[in-house]
Design a protein around this motif. Structure first.
Motif, short mmCIF file in Angstrom:
data_model
loop_
_atom_site.label_atom_id
_atom_site.label_comp_id
_atom_site.label_asym_id
_atom_site.label_seq_id
_atom_site.Cartn_x
_atom_site.Cartn_y
_atom_site.Cartn_z
N LEU A 120 33.97 3.35 13.85
CA LEU A 120 32.69 2.67 13.66
C LEU A 120 31.63 3.11 14.66
N GLY A 121 31.99 4.04 15.53
CA GLY A 121 31.01 4.61 16.43
C GLY A 121 30.90 3.96 17.80
N TYR A 122 31.82 3.06 18.12
CA TYR A 122 31.80 2.44 19.45
C TYR A 122 32.25 3.47 20.49
N LYS A 123 31.45 3.63 21.53
CA LYS A 123 31.75 4.60 22.58
C LYS A 123 32.25 3.93 23.85
N ASN A 124 32.35 2.61 23.83
CA ASN A 124 32.58 1.85 25.06
C ASN A 124 33.86 1.02 25.01
N ALA A 125 34.82 1.41 24.16
CA ALA A 125 36.05 0.63 23.99
C ALA A 125 37.21 1.28 24.74
N THR A 132 32.43 -0.83 5.09
CA THR A 132 31.58 -2.01 5.00
C THR A 132 32.32 -3.25 5.49
N ALA A 133 33.56 -3.42 5.03
CA ALA A 133 34.35 -4.58 5.45
C ALA A 133 34.64 -4.55 6.94
N LEU A 134 34.90 -3.37 7.47
CA LEU A 134 35.22 -3.25 8.89
C LEU A 134 33.98 -3.49 9.75
N ARG A 135 32.83 -3.03 9.28
CA ARG A 135 31.59 -3.30 10.03
C ARG A 135 31.31 -4.80 10.06
N GLN A 136 31.57 -5.48 8.97
CA GLN A 136 31.41 -6.93 8.94
C GLN A 136 32.41 -7.60 9.87
N ARG A 137 33.61 -7.07 9.91
CA ARG A 137 34.66 -7.64 10.76
C ARG A 137 34.26 -7.62 12.24
N PHE A 138 33.64 -6.55 12.67
CA PHE A 138 33.31 -6.38 14.08
C PHE A 138 31.80 -6.49 14.35
N ALA A 139 31.09 -7.12 13.44
CA ALA A 139 29.63 -7.16 13.53
C ALA A 139 29.11 -7.81 14.81
N GLU A 140 29.84 -8.76 15.36
CA GLU A 140 29.37 -9.47 16.54
C GLU A 140 29.66 -8.75 17.85
N LEU A 141 30.40 -7.67 17.79
CA LEU A 141 30.71 -6.95 19.02
C LEU A 141 29.51 -6.14 19.48
N PRO A 142 29.11 -6.31 20.73
CA PRO A 142 27.94 -5.56 21.23
C PRO A 142 28.30 -4.09 21.47
N ARG A 143 27.30 -3.24 21.34
CA ARG A 143 27.48 -1.83 21.62
C ARG A 143 27.00 -1.46 23.01
N ASP A 144 26.40 -2.42 23.71
CA ASP A 144 25.85 -2.14 25.04
C ASP A 144 26.70 -2.74 26.16
N ARG A 145 27.90 -3.22 25.82
CA ARG A 145 28.83 -3.73 26.83
C ARG A 145 30.19 -3.05 26.66
N GLU A 146 30.90 -2.93 27.74
CA GLU A 146 32.25 -2.39 27.65
C GLU A 146 33.14 -3.33 26.85
N ILE A 147 34.04 -2.76 26.07
CA ILE A 147 34.99 -3.53 25.29
C ILE A 147 36.39 -3.14 25.73
N ILE A 148 37.18 -4.13 26.13
CA ILE A 148 38.56 -3.89 26.55
C ILE A 148 39.47 -4.58 25.55
N VAL A 149 40.35 -3.79 24.95
CA VAL A 149 41.21 -4.29 23.88
C VAL A 149 42.66 -4.35 24.39
N TYR A 150 43.33 -5.45 24.08
CA TYR A 150 44.74 -5.56 24.45
C TYR A 150 45.51 -6.28 23.34
N CYS A 151 46.84 -6.29 23.48
CA CYS A 151 47.71 -7.02 22.55
C CYS A 151 48.89 -7.51 23.35
N GLY A 152 50.10 -7.41 22.82
CA GLY A 152 51.26 -7.84 23.57
C GLY A 152 51.72 -6.80 24.58
N SER A 153 51.72 -5.53 24.15
CA SER A 153 52.21 -4.47 25.04
C SER A 153 51.46 -3.16 24.91
N GLY A 154 50.25 -3.21 24.33
CA GLY A 154 49.45 -2.00 24.25
C GLY A 154 49.73 -1.14 23.04
#
Length: 280
Positions: A252-257, A217-239
Motif C-alpha cells: 500500500l506504499g507505507y515507507k515507515n513500517a 480497495t478493501a485493504l486501503r479501507q482496512r488501514f485507512a486510519e493509519l498515518p503515513r507521517d508516523r512510524e508504524i511498529i507491527v508485532y504479533c505473538g512471535s514476529g
C-alpha cells in the motif's frame, strides 16, 4: 516485479532459470509437520524453508518464541538453496500466507528485493490442477551477499522508548486475533494482553476465506486510519504473522513500517514491562 503472483503466472514461469520457489509450510506446536508435508508433495522444484530452523535463530531467554535469524547464517542457507542476490524467490505456504510472509520479511531484511508471495498458496496451486511432486530438488549452490536493512526491525528498547512519546511516537499494531490482544483467550503465550497503546489489526482480515489477498480497495479501507507521517511498529505473538500485515502495508506504499521482531513473547519475557488488557 510484483510482490504477489498468481498460480497461473507461476505455472507459466516455473522453469525459468532465475526463479526459485520456496515452500514455507509450518505448523505451530508440531514443528516437524511442515517438512513432512513438503516431503510428501510440493510444487516441482521447490526448496523448503523451516520457520524454526531457517527463518529463526535458536531460542534464548529473550528474543521471543521465534528469534530473528542471523543475517549471515540465513545468507548461507540461501546460497545452499541456489539463491543469489538476483534470484526471484516465490514463497508459499498453506496458512494463508503467514509463514511465507515471514520468509519474505527476512529476505527484505538481508536486502533481497526480488521476492513474491504466491496468492492463495499451496491450496490454490493444487485446486488449479497444477503438477505436484515428492522429488526433492538438487540445486547448484550460489553465493548470497547480505545487505542488512537494520531499520526494518525494532527491539524491546525501541518499544520502551516509544511508550513515553504519546502522539509523537510510533503507532503500535498488534496483529493477533482480538481475543489474544485483549487477553481474554491467550492460547500460546503464558501471559495474555498487549503492549500498552497498541491497536489491534488482526492479520487474518487481509485475506479471504480461501487465503487470497483481498483487493487493494478493501485493504486501503482496512488501514485507512493509519498515518503515513508516523512510524508504524507491527508485532504479533512471535514476529511471524505480523509480517503478513507488513507485507500489505508495503504494497500500500507505507515507507515507515517496521517489525518488532521478538513481539509479545519477547515483551513478556521482561517482568518489568507493563502489560495491558482489554479493548485498548
Amino acid at each position: 516485479m510484483d510482490t504477489l503472483v498468481s498460480v497461473s503466472w507461476l505455472a507459466e514461469h516455473l522453469h525459468d532459470k532465475n526463479i526459485v520457489v520456496a515452500d514455507c509450510r509450518f505448523v505451530l506446536g508440531n514443528p516437524d509437520k511442515g517438512r513432512e508435508e513438503y516431503e510428501a508433495d510440493h510444487i516441482p522444484g521447490a526448496v523448503y524453508f523451516d520457520l524454526e530452523k531457517d527463518l529463526s535463530a535458536p531460542k534464548a531467554e529473550h528474543g521471543g518464541r521465534h528469534p530473528w535469524p542471523d543475517a549471515d547464517t540465513f545468507a548461507d542457507k540461501l546460497g545452499r538453496a541456489g539463491i543469489d542476490n538476483d534470484t526471484l524467490v516465490v514463497l508459499y505456504d498453506d496458512q494463508k500466507g503467514a509463514m511465507a510472509a515471514r520468509a519474505y520479511w527476512v529476505l527484505r531484511y538481508v536486502g533481497h528485493r526480488n521476492a513474491a508471495l504466491l496468492d492463495g498458496g499451496y491450496e490454490a496451486w493444487k485446486e488449479a490442477g497444477h503438477s505436484i511432486t515428492k522429488e526433492i530438488p538438487e540445486r547448484l549452490p550460489a553465493t548470497y551477499i547480505p545487505h542488512v536493512q537494520k531499520d526494518w526491525l525494532c527491539g524491546v528498547e525501541d518499544i520502551r522508548r516509544n511508550l513515553g512519546l504519546g502522539e509523537d511516537g510510533a503507532v503500535l499494531i498488534d496483529s493477533r486475533a482480538c481475543n489474544r490482544y485483549t487477553g481474554e483467550a491467550e492460547t500460546i503465550d503464558p501471559i495474555g494482553g498487549h503492549i500498552p497503546g497498541a491497536v489491534n489489526y488482526d492479520w487474518q482480515a487481509i485475506v479471504d476465506e480461501k487465503g487470497f489477498l483481498k483487493s487493494e480497495t478493501a485493504l486501503r479501507q482496512r488501514f485507512a486510519e493509519l498515518p503515513r507521517d508516523r512510524e508504524i511498529i507491527v508485532y504479533c505473538g512471535s514476529g511471524v504473522t505480523a509480517c503478513a500485515n507488513l507485507f500489505v502495508l508495503e504494497r500500500l506504499g507505507y515507507k515507515n513500517a517496521k517489525l518488532y521482531a521478538g513481539s509479545w513473547s519477547d515483551w513478556i519475557s521482561y517482568p518489568e514491562n507493563e502489560k495491558a488488557k482489554g479493548a485498548r
